[in-house]
Design a protein around this motif. Structure first.
Motif, short mmCIF file in Angstrom:
data_model
loop_
_atom_site.label_atom_id
_atom_site.label_comp_id
_atom_site.label_asym_id
_atom_site.label_seq_id
_atom_site.Cartn_x
_atom_site.Cartn_y
_atom_site.Cartn_z
N ASN A 340 71.64 65.70 54.18
CA ASN A 340 72.43 65.38 53.00
C ASN A 340 71.55 65.58 51.76
OD1 ASN A 340 73.87 64.21 50.90
ND2 ASN A 340 74.54 62.44 52.10
N PRO A 341 71.84 66.57 50.91
CA PRO A 341 70.96 66.87 49.78
C PRO A 341 70.81 65.71 48.80
CG PRO A 341 73.04 68.07 49.59
CD PRO A 341 73.01 67.49 50.97
N ARG A 342 71.74 64.78 48.85
CA ARG A 342 71.67 63.63 47.94
C ARG A 342 70.37 62.85 48.14
NH1 ARG A 342 75.45 58.21 48.49
NH2 ARG A 342 74.28 56.92 47.00
N TRP A 343 69.81 62.88 49.35
CA TRP A 343 68.67 62.02 49.66
C TRP A 343 67.34 62.79 49.69
CZ3 TRP A 343 69.35 57.15 48.93
CH2 TRP A 343 70.65 56.62 49.03
N ILE A 344 67.37 64.06 49.42
CA ILE A 344 66.12 64.83 49.38
C ILE A 344 65.23 64.30 48.25
CG2 ILE A 344 65.15 67.09 48.82
CD1 ILE A 344 67.46 68.36 50.34
N GLY A 345 63.98 64.03 48.57
CA GLY A 345 63.01 63.62 47.56
C GLY A 345 63.16 62.22 47.03
N LYS A 346 64.01 61.40 47.64
CA LYS A 346 64.20 60.03 47.14
C LYS A 346 63.13 59.10 47.73
CE LYS A 346 67.82 61.30 44.88
NZ LYS A 346 67.70 61.54 43.43
N ASP A 347 62.91 57.98 47.05
CA ASP A 347 61.91 57.01 47.50
C ASP A 347 62.31 56.39 48.84
OD1 ASP A 347 60.52 57.44 45.18
OD2 ASP A 347 61.08 55.53 44.24
N ALA A 348 61.30 56.04 49.62
CA ALA A 348 61.56 55.35 50.89
C ALA A 348 62.30 54.04 50.65
CB ALA A 348 60.24 55.10 51.60
N ALA A 349 61.98 53.35 49.55
CA ALA A 349 62.65 52.09 49.24
C ALA A 349 64.15 52.29 49.01
CB ALA A 349 62.01 51.44 48.02
N ALA A 350 64.52 53.41 48.38
CA ALA A 350 65.94 53.69 48.15
C ALA A 350 66.66 53.94 49.48
CB ALA A 350 66.09 54.89 47.23
N LEU A 351 66.01 54.61 50.39
CA LEU A 351 66.61 54.85 51.70
C LEU A 351 66.80 53.54 52.46
CD1 LEU A 351 64.55 58.02 52.66
CD2 LEU A 351 67.02 57.95 52.32
N LEU A 352 65.78 52.68 52.39
CA LEU A 352 65.91 51.38 53.05
C LEU A 352 67.05 50.56 52.45
CD1 LEU A 352 62.20 50.22 53.59
CD2 LEU A 352 63.84 50.96 55.34
N ALA A 353 67.13 50.56 51.12
CA ALA A 353 68.19 49.81 50.46
C ALA A 353 69.57 50.31 50.89
CB ALA A 353 68.04 49.91 48.94
N GLU A 354 69.70 51.63 51.08
CA GLU A 354 70.98 52.20 51.46
C GLU A 354 71.42 51.74 52.84
OE1 GLU A 354 74.41 54.63 50.86
OE2 GLU A 354 72.87 53.79 49.50
N ILE A 355 70.45 51.44 53.72
CA ILE A 355 70.83 50.98 55.07
C ILE A 355 70.71 49.46 55.19
CG2 ILE A 355 70.21 53.18 56.12
CD1 ILE A 355 67.65 51.84 57.18
N GLY A 356 70.57 48.77 54.03
CA GLY A 356 70.60 47.32 54.02
C GLY A 356 69.33 46.64 54.49
N VAL A 357 68.17 47.30 54.29
CA VAL A 357 66.90 46.73 54.72
C VAL A 357 66.04 46.42 53.49
CG1 VAL A 357 64.75 47.14 55.99
CG2 VAL A 357 66.93 47.96 56.92
N ARG A 358 65.49 45.21 53.47
CA ARG A 358 64.56 44.84 52.41
C ARG A 358 63.16 44.79 53.00
NH1 ARG A 358 66.60 39.72 49.04
NH2 ARG A 358 64.83 40.45 47.79
N ALA A 359 62.22 45.42 52.31
CA ALA A 359 60.83 45.46 52.80
C ALA A 359 59.90 45.03 51.69
CB ALA A 359 60.48 46.87 53.27
N ASP A 360 58.79 44.43 52.08
CA ASP A 360 57.80 43.97 51.10
C ASP A 360 56.90 45.12 50.69
OD1 ASP A 360 58.77 41.38 51.34
OD2 ASP A 360 57.41 40.92 53.02
N GLY A 361 56.40 45.06 49.46
CA GLY A 361 55.41 46.02 48.99
C GLY A 361 55.99 47.38 48.68
N ASP A 362 55.09 48.31 48.37
CA ASP A 362 55.48 49.67 48.02
C ASP A 362 55.51 50.52 49.28
OD1 ASP A 362 56.00 52.08 46.76
OD2 ASP A 362 53.91 52.42 46.19
N VAL A 363 56.67 50.59 49.91
CA VAL A 363 56.82 51.38 51.13
C VAL A 363 56.87 52.85 50.73
CG1 VAL A 363 58.29 51.91 53.09
CG2 VAL A 363 58.02 49.55 52.33
N ARG A 364 55.94 53.64 51.25
CA ARG A 364 55.87 55.06 50.89
C ARG A 364 56.52 55.96 51.93
NH1 ARG A 364 52.75 56.73 46.61
NH2 ARG A 364 52.78 58.82 47.54
N LEU A 365 56.65 55.47 53.17
CA LEU A 365 57.10 56.34 54.24
C LEU A 365 57.86 55.53 55.29
CD1 LEU A 365 56.73 59.32 55.35
CD2 LEU A 365 54.79 58.42 56.66
N LEU A 366 58.94 56.10 55.82
CA LEU A 366 59.67 55.50 56.93
C LEU A 366 59.29 56.21 58.21
CD1 LEU A 366 63.24 55.12 55.36
CD2 LEU A 366 61.23 53.64 55.12
#
Length: 485
Positions: A340-366
């Motif tokens: 899905n081109p909408r998610w290319i290059g987006k932050d890992a935190a944005a991807l987590l938020a989209e699937i309803g996950v909250r994570a501590d700190g600056d998550v750089r990679l899933l």
């Protein structure tokens, strides 16, 4: 020469730039959207034209003046371009991030500075002389003329800077058709380059671009009769279009770089490097690690290390939700899917938020632990999502790396202390860039030795482009003379 400038030259340029900051360039000191707004108001000029024909004609006139200007002028122009690009590295990075919505602005600054300081310049074209009993032969490198360049939305400014330094260093003029999604920052980049060239005594419009780039303008530029050579950095469609023309084409295509970790590796260092490399600019660079293949005895240790160095390890149910977000179509086992081109290059935190996950700190990679045949392993996803898949032995790891890279022969890496295994994988991959025991961006000269290129022309066999790539070899032979020993 392995890089454009020595460390001493880089520091001298930075010192001069710091002394002059704030004195030049539209948008300097502005941030992101403000700089884009300022660029939007700019009129045609400084290398930006309304049509392809105008842009090519202006570049052709500039080439006629440039070809007789001499090498000293060429060196002076490239030095001026480097100074200007260092001065505006941050502004251009922020503009690119604001306009495209891709990657991380801080990482784009690193890319801009990297290509500015490590792209080879005119020194790459040192003449070659041979003397013997029959006399003397000298080979020199001549320009082609007007070169056309198609650039991507993923690395807009770093590609423009790198291509300009390489192509102009070879004595050519250059016309850009940039990606429409990065047209404002790209136009500003071209303007800044033209001002630097003019200030250094070079011809106006040596580097030009089209104000409103489209697919049609790209086709018109690639087929223009006054264009002698093509440099295309983009997806399979534009590469195929370039190869259909009657011109010599240097094309940079896709990659799906695997990172292999064997049982002899420094696993902690491997984890650190993979997070750094795969998360760099949110994985939009074709050379970034896209898949990790690890031997089973150290697989759990590696995953724990990835988590310690800034990755979030997805649970199985979280991965299922993520698949529905990032894929428009999940591939069959052992086959790539559609991202899905909408998610290319987006932050890992944005991807987590989209699937309803909250994570501590600056998550750089899933991180997703998956079987070998999972579609993520086989897909160039270009987002900070790292599939980790385990295998039983090194032979299987190398075979999977070769197959999942689809024989693009672009980039690959290995973490191992076994020289024989490193050598075997390097030969099997046969890539333009192969990195051992480091993040793959080390192969671009960032934390590794060697020069930098952001147009890696694997499909046409040119590899990492440099001034020699855009030159014609010219030989003169003097028979029976000038052998003075």
């Amino acid at each position: 020469m392995s890089s454009g400038l020595s460390d001493e030259q880089v520091q001298a340029i930075i010192a001069r730039v710091r002394a002059r900051l704030g004195a030049s360039g539209s948008g300097a000191g502005l941030r992101g959207e403000q700089a884009l707004a300022a660029a939007e108001q700019a009129e045609l000029g400084d290398g930006i034209f309304a049509t392809v024909d105008e842009a090519v004609a202006a570049a052709a006139d500039a080439f006629d003046a440039f070809v007789s200007a001499g090498l000293e002028t060429r060196h002076r122009i490239i030095a001026a371009v480097r100074e200007a690009m260092l001065a505006h590295a941050e502004t251009l990075a922020e503009m690119a991030h604001a306009e495209t919505g891709l990657g991380r602005a801080a990482d784009k600054v690193v890319k801009n500075r990297l290509v500015t300081t490590r792209s080879p310049g005119p020194e790459d074209l040192e003449p070659q002389a041979v003397t013997g009993d029959e006399g003397m032969m000298v080979t020199e490198f001549a320009p082609f003329g007007v070169v056309a360049s198609i650039t991507p939305t993923t690395n807009p400014t770093s590609t423009i800077i790198n291509n300009t330094i390489a192509i102009v260093s070879a004595g050519n003029a250059l016309v850009f058709n940039v990606h429409p999604n990065a047209k404002r920052v790209s136009a500003e980049n071209i303007r800044l380059i033209n001002r630097a060239i003019a200030a250094a005594g070079g011809p106006t419009d040596l580097v030009t671009g089209v104000a409103e780039p489209t697919i049609d303008s790209a086709k018109a530029l690639m087929n223009h009769p006054a264009v002698r050579l093509l440099l295309v950095t983009g997806g399979p469609a534009v590469v195929a279009e370039a190869l259909r023309t009657d011109k010599r084409a240097v094309t940079a295509g896709p990659g799906n770089p695997p990172a292999v970790v064997d049982h002899t590796a420094d696993v902690e260092q491997a984890a650190r490097d993979i997070v750094r490399g795969a998360s760099f600019d949110n994985n939009v660079i074709c050379t970034d690690e896209k898949t990790t293949i690890v031997l089973r005895p150290v697989a759990d240790q590696l995953v724990r290390g990835l988590a310690r160095h800034g990755a979030y390890v997805l649970a199985e149910h979280e991965l299922r939700r993520l698949e529905r977000v990032i894929f428009t179509e999940v591939g069959a086992p052992g086959r790539p899917g559609r991202i899905n081109p909408r998610w290319i290059g987006k932050d890992a935190a944005a991807l987590l938020a989209e699937i309803g996950v909250r994570a501590d700190g600056d998550v750089r990679l899933l991180v997703a632990q998956v079987p070998n045949e999972h579609s993520l392993v086989w897909t160039e996803q270009m987002m900070p999502v790292m599939p980790v898949t385990a295998v039983g032995d090194v032979d299987r790891a190398i075979r999977l790396a070769v197959d999942s890279e689809h024989r693009f022969r672009h980039t690959a890496s290995i973490h191992s202390t076994n020289v024989e295994v490193i050598t075997r994988m390097a030969r099997a991959m046969n890539c333009s860039i192969f990195v051992a025991n480091g993040p793959t961006f080390a192969g671009l000269g960032e934390g590794g030795e060697g020069f930098c290129s952001f147009s890696i022309a694997t499909p046409t066999g040119d590899g990492m482009t440099r001034p020699r790539t855009f030159s014609r070899e010219r030989r003169i032979t003097l028979v029976g003379a000038l052998r003075i020993v």
